[in-house]
Design a protein around this motif. Structure first.
Motif, PDB file in Angstrom:
ATOM      1  N   TRP A  49       0.825  -1.207   0.000  1.00 18.08           N
ATOM      2  CA  TRP A  49       0.000   0.000   0.000  1.00 18.08           C
ATOM      3  C   TRP A  49       0.858   1.256   0.000  1.00 18.08           C
ATOM      4  N   GLN A  50       1.972   1.204   0.718  1.00 14.69           N
ATOM      5  CA  GLN A  50       2.888   2.346   0.715  1.00 14.69           C
ATOM      6  C   GLN A  50       3.426   2.597  -0.685  1.00 14.69           C
ATOM      7  N   MET A  72      -9.440   7.581   3.639  1.00  9.75           N
ATOM      8  CA  MET A  72     -10.157   6.328   3.841  1.00  9.75           C
ATOM      9  C   MET A  72     -11.390   6.534   4.713  1.00  9.75           C
ATOM     10  N   GLY A  73     -11.866   7.752   4.809  1.00 10.68           N
ATOM     11  CA  GLY A  73     -12.969   8.043   5.713  1.00 10.68           C
ATOM     12  C   GLY A  73     -14.337   7.931   5.092  1.00 10.68           C
ATOM     13  N   GLY A  74     -14.457   7.335   3.915  1.00  5.26           N
ATOM     14  CA  GLY A  74     -15.761   7.237   3.274  1.00  5.26           C
ATOM     15  C   GLY A  74     -16.728   6.376   4.057  1.00  5.26           C
ATOM     16  N   ALA A  75     -16.252   5.253   4.567  1.00  7.29           N
ATOM     17  CA  ALA A  75     -17.088   4.340   5.357  1.00  7.29           C
ATOM     18  C   ALA A  75     -16.193   3.609   6.332  1.00  7.29           C
ATOM     19  N   ILE A  76     -16.783   3.116   7.409  1.00  9.89           N
ATOM     20  CA  ILE A  76     -15.994   2.451   8.435  1.00  9.89           C
ATOM     21  C   ILE A  76     -15.371   1.156   7.910  1.00  9.89           C
ATOM     22  N   THR A  77     -15.972   0.582   6.868  1.00 10.49           N
ATOM     23  CA  THR A  77     -15.457  -0.671   6.310  1.00 10.49           C
ATOM     24  C   THR A  77     -14.393  -0.457   5.237  1.00 10.49           C
ATOM     25  N   ASP A  78     -14.117   0.790   4.863  1.00 14.96           N
ATOM     26  CA  ASP A  78     -13.187   1.060   3.767  1.00 14.96           C
ATOM     27  C   ASP A  78     -11.781   0.512   4.012  1.00 14.96           C
ATOM     28  N   PRO A  79     -11.174   0.714   5.191  1.00 15.76           N
ATOM     29  CA  PRO A  79      -9.818   0.177   5.391  1.00 15.76           C
ATOM     30  C   PRO A  79      -9.732  -1.335   5.170  1.00 15.76           C
ATOM     31  N   PHE A  80     -10.714  -2.069   5.689  1.00 17.38           N
ATOM     32  CA  PHE A  80     -10.711  -3.531   5.488  1.00 17.38           C
ATOM     33  C   PHE A  80     -10.945  -3.863   4.019  1.00 17.38           C
ATOM     34  N   SER A  81     -11.887  -3.173   3.379  1.00 14.89           N
ATOM     35  CA  SER A  81     -12.197  -3.441   1.981  1.00 14.89           C
ATOM     36  C   SER A  81     -10.993  -3.172   1.084  1.00 14.89           C
ATOM     37  N   ILE A  82     -10.277  -2.081   1.350  1.00  6.42           N
ATOM     38  CA  ILE A  82      -9.100  -1.752   0.549  1.00  6.42           C
ATOM     39  C   ILE A  82      -8.012  -2.804   0.736  1.00  6.42           C
ATOM     40  N   LYS A  83      -7.804  -3.236   1.967  1.00 10.86           N
ATOM     41  CA  LYS A  83      -6.786  -4.261   2.223  1.00 10.86           C
ATOM     42  C   LYS A  83      -7.139  -5.563   1.513  1.00 10.86           C
ATOM     43  N   PHE A  84      -8.435  -5.909   1.521  1.00 10.98           N
ATOM     44  CA  PHE A  84      -8.875  -7.135   0.848  1.00 10.98           C
ATOM     45  C   PHE A  84      -8.648  -7.030  -0.658  1.00 10.98           C
ATOM     46  N   LYS A  85      -8.982  -5.888  -1.254  1.00 12.90           N
ATOM     47  CA  LYS A  85      -8.818  -5.711  -2.694  1.00 12.90           C
ATOM     48  C   LYS A  85      -7.344  -5.727  -3.097  1.00 12.90           C
ATOM     49  N   VAL A  86      -6.484  -5.123  -2.271  1.00 12.63           N
ATOM     50  CA  VAL A  86      -5.049  -5.154  -2.560  1.00 12.63           C
ATOM     51  C   VAL A  86      -4.536  -6.592  -2.519  1.00 12.63           C
ATOM     52  N   ASN A 158      -6.918  18.387  -1.823  1.00 17.39           N
ATOM     53  CA  ASN A 158      -7.331  17.353  -2.778  1.00 17.39           C
ATOM     54  C   ASN A 158      -7.239  15.997  -2.074  1.00 17.39           C
ATOM     55  N   PHE A 159      -8.295  15.633  -1.381  1.00 20.86           N
ATOM     56  CA  PHE A 159      -8.339  14.362  -0.672  1.00 20.86           C
ATOM     57  C   PHE A 159      -8.970  13.313  -1.579  1.00 20.86           C
ATOM     58  N   GLN A 160      -8.158  12.362  -2.005  1.00 18.91           N
ATOM     59  CA  GLN A 160      -8.620  11.315  -2.912  1.00 18.91           C
ATOM     60  C   GLN A 160      -9.237  10.157  -2.134  1.00 18.91           C
ATOM     61  N   ASP A 161     -10.397   9.706  -2.604  1.00 22.37           N
ATOM     62  CA  ASP A 161     -11.034   8.549  -1.992  1.00 22.37           C
ATOM     63  C   ASP A 161     -10.170   7.312  -2.210  1.00 22.37           C
ATOM     64  N   GLY A 162      -9.889   6.601  -1.123  1.00 28.69           N
ATOM     65  CA  GLY A 162      -9.006   5.440  -1.211  1.00 28.69           C
ATOM     66  C   GLY A 162      -9.522   4.369  -2.139  1.00 28.69           C
ATOM     67  N   GLN A 163     -10.832   4.095  -2.093  1.00 30.88           N
ATOM     68  CA  GLN A 163     -11.411   3.059  -2.948  1.00 30.88           C
ATOM     69  C   GLN A 163     -11.274   3.420  -4.423  1.00 30.88           C
ATOM     70  N   THR A 164     -11.580   4.663  -4.750  1.00 33.05           N
ATOM     71  CA  THR A 164     -11.506   5.105  -6.147  1.00 33.05           C
ATOM     72  C   THR A 164     -10.069   5.068  -6.649  1.00 33.05           C
ATOM     73  N   TYR A 165      -9.149   5.532  -5.821  1.00 32.37           N
ATOM     74  CA  TYR A 165      -7.738   5.535  -6.226  1.00 32.37           C
ATOM     75  C   TYR A 165      -7.229   4.115  -6.426  1.00 32.37           C
ATOM     76  N   LEU A 166      -7.584   3.213  -5.522  1.00 26.95           N
ATOM     77  CA  LEU A 166      -7.128   1.830  -5.640  1.00 26.95           C
ATOM     78  C   LEU A 166      -7.658   1.190  -6.918  1.00 26.95           C
ATOM     79  N   THR A 167      -8.925   1.437  -7.229  1.00 23.90           N
ATOM     80  CA  THR A 167      -9.507   0.888  -8.458  1.00 23.90           C
ATOM     81  C   THR A 167      -8.758   1.388  -9.686  1.00 23.90           C
ATOM     82  N   PHE A 168      -8.432   2.691  -9.707  1.00 25.27           N
ATOM     83  CA  PHE A 168      -7.708   3.262 -10.840  1.00 25.27           C
ATOM     84  C   PHE A 168      -6.331   2.628 -10.994  1.00 25.27           C
ATOM     85  N   VAL A 169      -5.600   2.519  -9.899  1.00 21.42           N
ATOM     86  CA  VAL A 169      -4.221   2.016  -9.959  1.00 21.42           C
ATOM     87  C   VAL A 169      -4.188   0.540 -10.353  1.00 21.42           C
ATOM     88  N   THR A 170      -5.025  -0.276  -9.720  1.00 22.03           N
ATOM     89  CA  THR A 170      -4.983  -1.705 -10.007  1.00 22.03           C
ATOM     90  C   THR A 170      -5.433  -2.002 -11.437  1.00 22.03           C
TER      91      THR A 170
END
Length: 270
Positions: A49-50, A72-86, A158-170
């Protein structure tokens, strides 16, 4: 069992149920491989992730703007969801030799012995090309992120949504990997007598233009470098596919009986 089956079924015919069973078994093996790779990605998540967010951190340092960062403040489940997707993304890339093999092995029973040898060559080329494509994307990704965030006005957060950024990068990285597989599939179509090499070569202008459009879309940077990182290798691989296909066509034609090339109206009746 395999020898007995081959003697009882020399043409290697399979019923519809056996095809489904074969597909299920190979899909299971591919799933387990992805799962194992995903576990590795889960354990190495912090480092991965780094690395994934480094393009945004680089922009923040260059612009001296600490307000350019991921959120990562969009939803309380976002940190777990991002880790799972990575972890899943790492699993797909790390297990690519396995699931590419399983795809080929599922198709192999319907091929002749010569076609199976050719298929092994395709597989040997597909795995490194996919991984090289993913690696090549790392050169274009920082420039793409820099360009897209570069239009942010000075002094504006410019605070980027973690989920959106992860989707773009992957998707960006996987798109490069799959793009490098296109020549392999072109040669496979040629081996299946679907796409002659002369047709590939004749349409090289259209192919180069399509590759250029794809490279520009995947590398939205004002400098030419990031676009060439993808476009150059893809063009080279396309012409390599043309050359291999022409060679294969020539070999097939050399073993073709001369009477097959005679028009039907000129053939002597039996």
């Amino acid at each position: 069992m395999a020898l007995l089956r081959r003697k009882n079924n020399p043409e290697a015919r399979m019923s519809l149920g056996e095809h489904f069973k074969e597909f299920r078994n190979r899909a299971t093996v591919a799933f387990i491989a992805i799962l194992i790779g995903g576990i590795i990605g889960w354990l190495r998540y912090d480092d991965i992730w780094q690395w994934l967010q480094e393009p945004i951190n680089s922009v923040a340092r260059e612009r001296n703007n600490p307000d350019v960062k991921l959120n990562m403040g969009g939803a309380i489940t976002d940190p777990f969801s991002i880790k799972f997707k990575v972890a899943l993304w790492v699993g797909i890339i790390a297990s690519s030799p396995v699931w590419l093999w399983e795809i080929w092995a599922f198709l192999a029973p319907g091929l002749t012995r010569k076609e199976k040898r050719t298929g092994l060559g395709f597989l040997a080329a597909a795995v490194p090309l996919f991984l090289v494509g993913c690696w090549a994307s790392t050169f274009a990704l920082p420039n793409a992120v820099k360009f897209l965030l570069g239009v942010t006005p000075e002094g504006v957060a410019n605070f980027q949504d973690g989920q959106t950024y992860l989707t773009f990068v992957t998707k960006f990285i996987l798109a490069f990997g799959f793009a490098f597989l296109v020549p392999v599939f072109l040669v496979a179509l040629n081996a299946a007598h679907v796409f002659p090499g002369r047709i590939m070569l004749k349409g090289w202008r259209i192919a180069v233009m399509a590759i250029g459009v794809f490279a520009a879309a995947m590398s939205p940077s004002p400098d030419v470098w990031s676009m060439l990182v993808l476009m150059g290798p893809m063009i080279a691989l396309y012409f390599a596919a043309c050359g291999i296909s022409l060679f294969m066509d020539k070999r097939r034609d050399s073993g073709r009986p001369e009477w097959l090339d005679v028009p039907d109206d000129e053939r002597s009746p039996l």
